[in-house]
Design an enzyme around this catalytic site. Structure first.
Site, PDB file in Angstrom:
ATOM      1  CG  PHE A  67      -1.897   0.863   1.405  1.00  0.00           C
ATOM      2  CD1 PHE A  67      -2.954   1.531   0.388  1.00  0.00           C
ATOM      3  CD2 PHE A  67      -1.827   1.969   1.678  1.00  0.00           C
ATOM      4  CE1 PHE A  67      -3.620   2.570   0.479  1.00  0.00           C
ATOM      5  CE2 PHE A  67      -2.152   3.687   1.823  1.00  0.00           C
ATOM      6  CZ  PHE A  67      -3.626   3.610   0.927  1.00  0.00           C
ATOM      7  CG  ASP A  85       5.984   3.614   1.779  1.00  0.00           C
ATOM      8  OD1 ASP A  85       5.845   4.148   2.936  1.00  0.00           O
ATOM      9  OD2 ASP A  85       4.961   3.081   1.363  1.00  0.00           O
ATOM     10  CE  LYS A 130      -0.383   5.451   7.866  1.00  0.00           C
ATOM     11  NZ  LYS A 130      -0.444   5.041   6.325  1.00  0.00           N
TER      12      LYS A 130
END
Ligand code: PLP
Length: 399
Positions: free
Chosen positions: A136, A223, A252
């Site tokens: 993702f 990532d 995040k």
């Protein structure tokens, strides 16, 4: 949308989320309260975002001070905290230069552009990037195309081309998929897949991919948007394998709740972008930079990497013990304070029951309960999470 989640009546907000019928009003540490005054233990941290929990007594005054001075100024001018935060990220990652943006997908989008230009600069006109099953990377058209989940891609074709997809943890599959392909420029993955179900890349695989990228002159792009920023007990999850990537998107947890993204690059990628190649209005604004600087400073002052490792292991042990031998628990996995409990059946219905019992968490990949609490979690709070969750899971699986 999960059938268990009834949308709260909201006639003017687009219907993009299966929301619980709960509105949170305020928080303190690892606890939050809803608008009815009900208290919850936060096992979600806004999806791995609220690193320092809620209303942290050192973060709040720093942000208040910054808001009163300057929130946004634009990248037409220097923003001194950009250099401060970039230096902090560079020192902790072993990389050299940073581009700041506002979200995870934006950081990944920049990484994809870097990889393509890396190829073009070498004379590769149709560069291809290796991506992974169950990955993702975000919801923009390019990051959605890199994502390995047909469900979130459905309805948005044509997707962006230039990706080669491989399974995780299989170096031979990677070699085979890229054999005789001179257009490959980069390999791009999450050290621990988050949305895909808390699926870690093995340390040996990370080392093998690093070696292959060196041999073939590809960029290794990792990532760390979800698994980075201390969540596993090291600054970045790939550091457990002792490797250094060429490009690392972050977001995040980096601002402990303030919107922020970053792409950290090493020598192979640090000078690919030149003035005019890339930019963003909000990226690197004084408020988000202050949030990043203070988050890292407070994390170090309070020893939160060690805390994530220690309390994460404690929580893991409590879950292992509580769920040992329970039929329908397929796996418990993850590292530090990024844990997944895979069940033998879809478990979206657990969300409301956990909330009713005073615990916030999430479910990914349909059947994986995900715990990504604030990194300030105490062992007592970890015990409390397990004490609420274990009986819920047992009852759910017995149905
Ligand atoms: C959440 C996430 C993203 C997307 O971040 P946004 O801020 O939602 O755009 C990208 N990659 C990973 C690994 C993520 O967990």
């Amino acid at each position: 949308m999960n059938a268990a989640l009834k949308p709260v009546a909201s006639p003017h907000v687009m219907n993009t989320y299966g929301r619980l019928p709960i509105a949170l009003s305020h928080g303190r540490g690892c606890r939050v309260w809803d608008t009815n005054g009900k208290e919850y233990l936060d096992g979600l941290a806004g999806i791995a975002v609220n690193t320092l929990g809620h209303a942290h007594p050192k973060l709040v005054p720093a942000l208040q001070d910054q808001i009163a001075k300057l929130i946004h100024s634009s990248n037409y001018y220097h923003v001194p905290d950009q250099e401060r935060l970039a230096q902090m990220l560079v020192e902790r990652s072993g990389l050299t230069n940073v581009f700041f943006c506002s979200t995870g997908l934006e950081a990944n989008e920049a990484a994809l552009k870097l990889a393509r230009k890396y190829g073009h600069d070498k004379g590769i006109e149709r560069p291809e990037i290796v991506v992974y099953e169950k990955a993702f990377h975000g919801r923009s058209i390019a990051t959605l195309s890199a994502t390995g989940n047909p469900k979130v891609q459905a309805g948005f074709g044509p997707l962006v081309e230039g990706f080669v997809r491989v399974p995780a943890n299989d170096i031979e599959a990677l070699k085979k998929a890229t054999a005789n392909n001179p257009n490959v420029v980069a390999v791009f993955f999450e050290t621990i897949q988050g949305e895909g179900g808390i699926n870690p890349m093995r340390a040996q695989y990370l080392k093998d991919v690093r070696a292959l990228c060196d041999e073939r002159d590809w960029l290794l792009m990792i990532d760390e948007v979800q698994c980075g920023m201390g969540r596993t007990g090291k600054w970045f999850a790939h550091q457990w394998a002792g490797i250094v990537p060429d490009v690392m998107p972050l977001a995040k947890g980096l601002g402990s709740g303030v919107t922020i993204g970053a792409v950290v690059a090493g020598p192979k990628a640090a000078n690919i972008f030149q003035p005019g190649n890339h930019g963003t209005t909000f990226g690197g604004n004084p408020l988000s930079m202050r949030a990043g600087v203070e988050t890292i400073r407070i994390m170090e002052e309070e020893g939160l990497l060690a805390n994530a490792e220690r309390v994460g292991a404690h929580l893991r042990a409590a879950l292992d013990k509580g769920l040992a031998g329970v039929a329908g628990v397929k796996d418990i996995r993850g590292q530090g304070l990024m844990l997944g409990i895979e069940l033998a059946k879809p478990c979206g219905a657990i969300l409301q029951r956990a909330a009713d019992a005073g615990l916030l968490l999430s479910v990914t990949a349909d059947s994986v309960i995900r715990l990504v609490p604030p990194l300030i979690l105490s062992t007592a709070e970890a015990d409390e999470i397990a004490a609420i969750l274990v009986p819920l899971v047992k009852a759910f699986l017995a149905e």
